[in-house]
Write a protein that holds these residues in place. Structure first.
Motif, PDB file in Angstrom:
ATOM      1  N   GLN A   8       0.854  -1.230   0.057  1.00  0.00           N
ATOM      2  CA  GLN A   8      -0.039  -0.017  -0.116  1.00  0.00           C
ATOM      3  C   GLN A   8       0.819   1.232   0.034  1.00  0.00           C
ATOM      4  O   GLN A   8       0.524   2.311  -0.652  1.00  0.00           O
ATOM      5  N   LEU A  64     -10.054   2.044  -3.343  1.00  0.00           N
ATOM      6  CA  LEU A  64     -10.035   0.938  -3.084  1.00  0.00           C
ATOM      7  C   LEU A  64      -8.640   0.588  -2.595  1.00  0.00           C
ATOM      8  O   LEU A  64      -7.642   1.012  -3.183  1.00  0.00           O
ATOM      9  N   ASP A  67      -5.203  -4.314  -0.524  1.00  0.00           N
ATOM     10  CA  ASP A  67      -5.805  -5.750  -0.123  1.00  0.00           C
ATOM     11  C   ASP A  67      -7.015  -5.959  -0.919  1.00  0.00           C
ATOM     12  O   ASP A  67      -7.284  -7.267  -1.278  1.00  0.00           O
ATOM     13  N   ASP A  68      -8.089  -5.092  -0.820  1.00  0.00           N
ATOM     14  CA  ASP A  68      -9.057  -5.406  -1.327  1.00  0.00           C
ATOM     15  C   ASP A  68      -9.138  -5.617  -2.976  1.00  0.00           C
ATOM     16  O   ASP A  68      -9.725  -6.354  -3.763  1.00  0.00           O
ATOM     17  N   ALA A  71      -7.659  -9.080  -3.584  1.00  0.00           N
ATOM     18  CA  ALA A  71      -8.746 -10.136  -3.525  1.00  0.00           C
ATOM     19  C   ALA A  71      -9.506  -9.995  -4.713  1.00  0.00           C
ATOM     20  O   ALA A  71     -10.141 -10.985  -5.297  1.00  0.00           O
ATOM     21  N   ARG A  72     -10.117  -9.020  -5.244  1.00  0.00           N
ATOM     22  CA  ARG A  72     -10.857  -8.809  -6.411  1.00  0.00           C
ATOM     23  C   ARG A  72     -10.163  -9.332  -7.575  1.00  0.00           C
ATOM     24  O   ARG A  72     -10.803 -10.339  -8.249  1.00  0.00           O
TER      25      ARG A  72
END
Length: 376
Positions: A8, A64, A67-68, A71-72
């Motif tokens: 990040q 966004l 991590d999200d 995951a997507r």
């Protein structure tokens, strides 16, 4: 294309460059972030399915978390593998017209108002009807070529529309709606059209000069503009929008020409035209009622009447620019010097204005142009 372990902190620290670029994640193949020159960052997934590229835009990094997004990407990759394939374009691919409108908004500051207006007209009449409602990521090379071929009866419109469509497709790449380098306009060749060759002969110059002398009595401003077009090789808009502050030290300092700001060196005859004009406004050629610059339509009306009187009905205003270049070359000026006079950045552009009958001079001009263009 760089491949690193995305974190990040690393994503937050990515800075825009002059052109769009991608950073891919070392931990998850095909997952990465695209950074546009505007600073917008989009997460994406790029995978292969049945020999086709699948490009999925996962969302903006500003909305966004990493991590999200990862995951997507994993979920999307799993779905592609389970299905033994997948659509060539993601289901959420925006419609063509939405991306096109965003492209026009982004280019409004890069294109001059006149260019923007013309490009919008070509888009409205020749591009949008063919692609409206189509997901931007599904438009491929064969479809673009079929569209271009459908305009075969309008070769000039096809040639003007193709770069506009290309801009829209490139903008889709920047936004992450298409893979980098997937522009479907790539490889489409424009029509070869014979250039319109028209320049004034010495006798025609004389007839036009006589007509201008008569015109100066009733329409002095328009006559002065036309004289300046003949004596400078400037474009119509460059002369119409002149202010007195742009004329000093025997030169014109154009603030916003077609190729950007430039200096026009004036001959004695051109300076005399300007020096005889009254200074009643900030504009050199003010409109009588509005206080702004003289409208182009007013000059055009005068020109149509003047050229008919001089027996030059097939001569366009822009042909005065052609004639200026041709006369300068005939008098011994080099292509480089003429290009500077006309405000050209490319010597090949200058050669397009030069239409002399003498094949020796033409060959010499082509030779000089090739050297200046780095081809000789």
């Amino acid at each position: 294309m760089a491949t690193v372990r995305l974190t990040q902190r690393r994503v937050d620290g990515l800075r825009p460059r002059k052109s769009v670029y991608d950073i891919r994640d070392r931990g998850l193949k095909g997952f990465g972030v695209r950074i546009a020159p505007s600073g917008v960052k989009n997460y994406f997934l790029h995978a292969q399915s049945d020999g086709r590229r699948v490009w999925k835009n996962l969302g903006k990094a500003a909305e966004l978390g990493l991590d999200d997004a990862r995951a997507r990407a994993k979920a999307a990759l799993a779905a592609i593998r389970r299905g033994g394939g997948g659509p060539a374009a993601p289901a959420e691919s925006p419609p063509f017209e939405a991306v096109a409108e965003n492209a026009f908004e982004s280019h409004a500051r890069l294109w001059k108002p006149g260019t923007l207006r013309v490009n919008r007209n070509y888009y409205k009449n020749h591009i949008r009807p063919a692609f409206v409602g189509r997901p931007i990521a599904e438009i491929d090379g064969p479809e673009a070529r079929r569209w271009f071929a459908s305009l075969h009866a309008l070769p000039a419109s096809a040639d003007r529309s193709l770069p506009i469509l290309s801009v829209v497709m490139r903008h889709a790449e920047v936004l992450g709606h298409r893979p980098e380098g997937s522009n479907p306009c790539k490889g489409i060749r424009r029509h070869r059209r014979r250039g319109r060759e028209r320049f004034l002969s010495t006798a025609e110059f004389a007839r036009l000069g006589a007509a201008l002398a008569r015109c100066a009595t009733d329409r002095p401003a328009e006559a002065a503009i036309l004289r300046l077009l003949l004596l400078t090789g400037c474009r119509k808009g460059e002369i119409l929008t002149l202010k007195w502050r742009d004329y000093r030290e025997g030169r014109l300092f154009l603030r916003d020409g077609k190729t950007g700001p430039r200096t026009v060196w004036l001959s004695t005859a051109a300076r005399e035209v300007l020096d005889r004009l009254p200074r009643r406004s900030a504009w050199i050629f003010p409109a009588p009622r509005t206080g702004g610059p003289l409208p182009a339509r007013t000059l055009d009306a005068t020109w149509f009447a003047l050229r008919a009187e001089a027996g030059l009905s097939d001569v366009h205003l822009h042909d005065l620019r052609h004639s200026y270049a041709s006369m300068a070359l005939a008098r011994g000026e080099t292509v480089l010097a003429i290009g500077r006079l006309l405000g050209h950045s490319d010597p090949a552009t200058t050669l397009k204005y030069i239409h002399l009958a003498d094949p020796t001079v033409r060959a010499a001009a082509n030779a000089v142009g090739a050297v200046l263009a780095g081809e000789g």
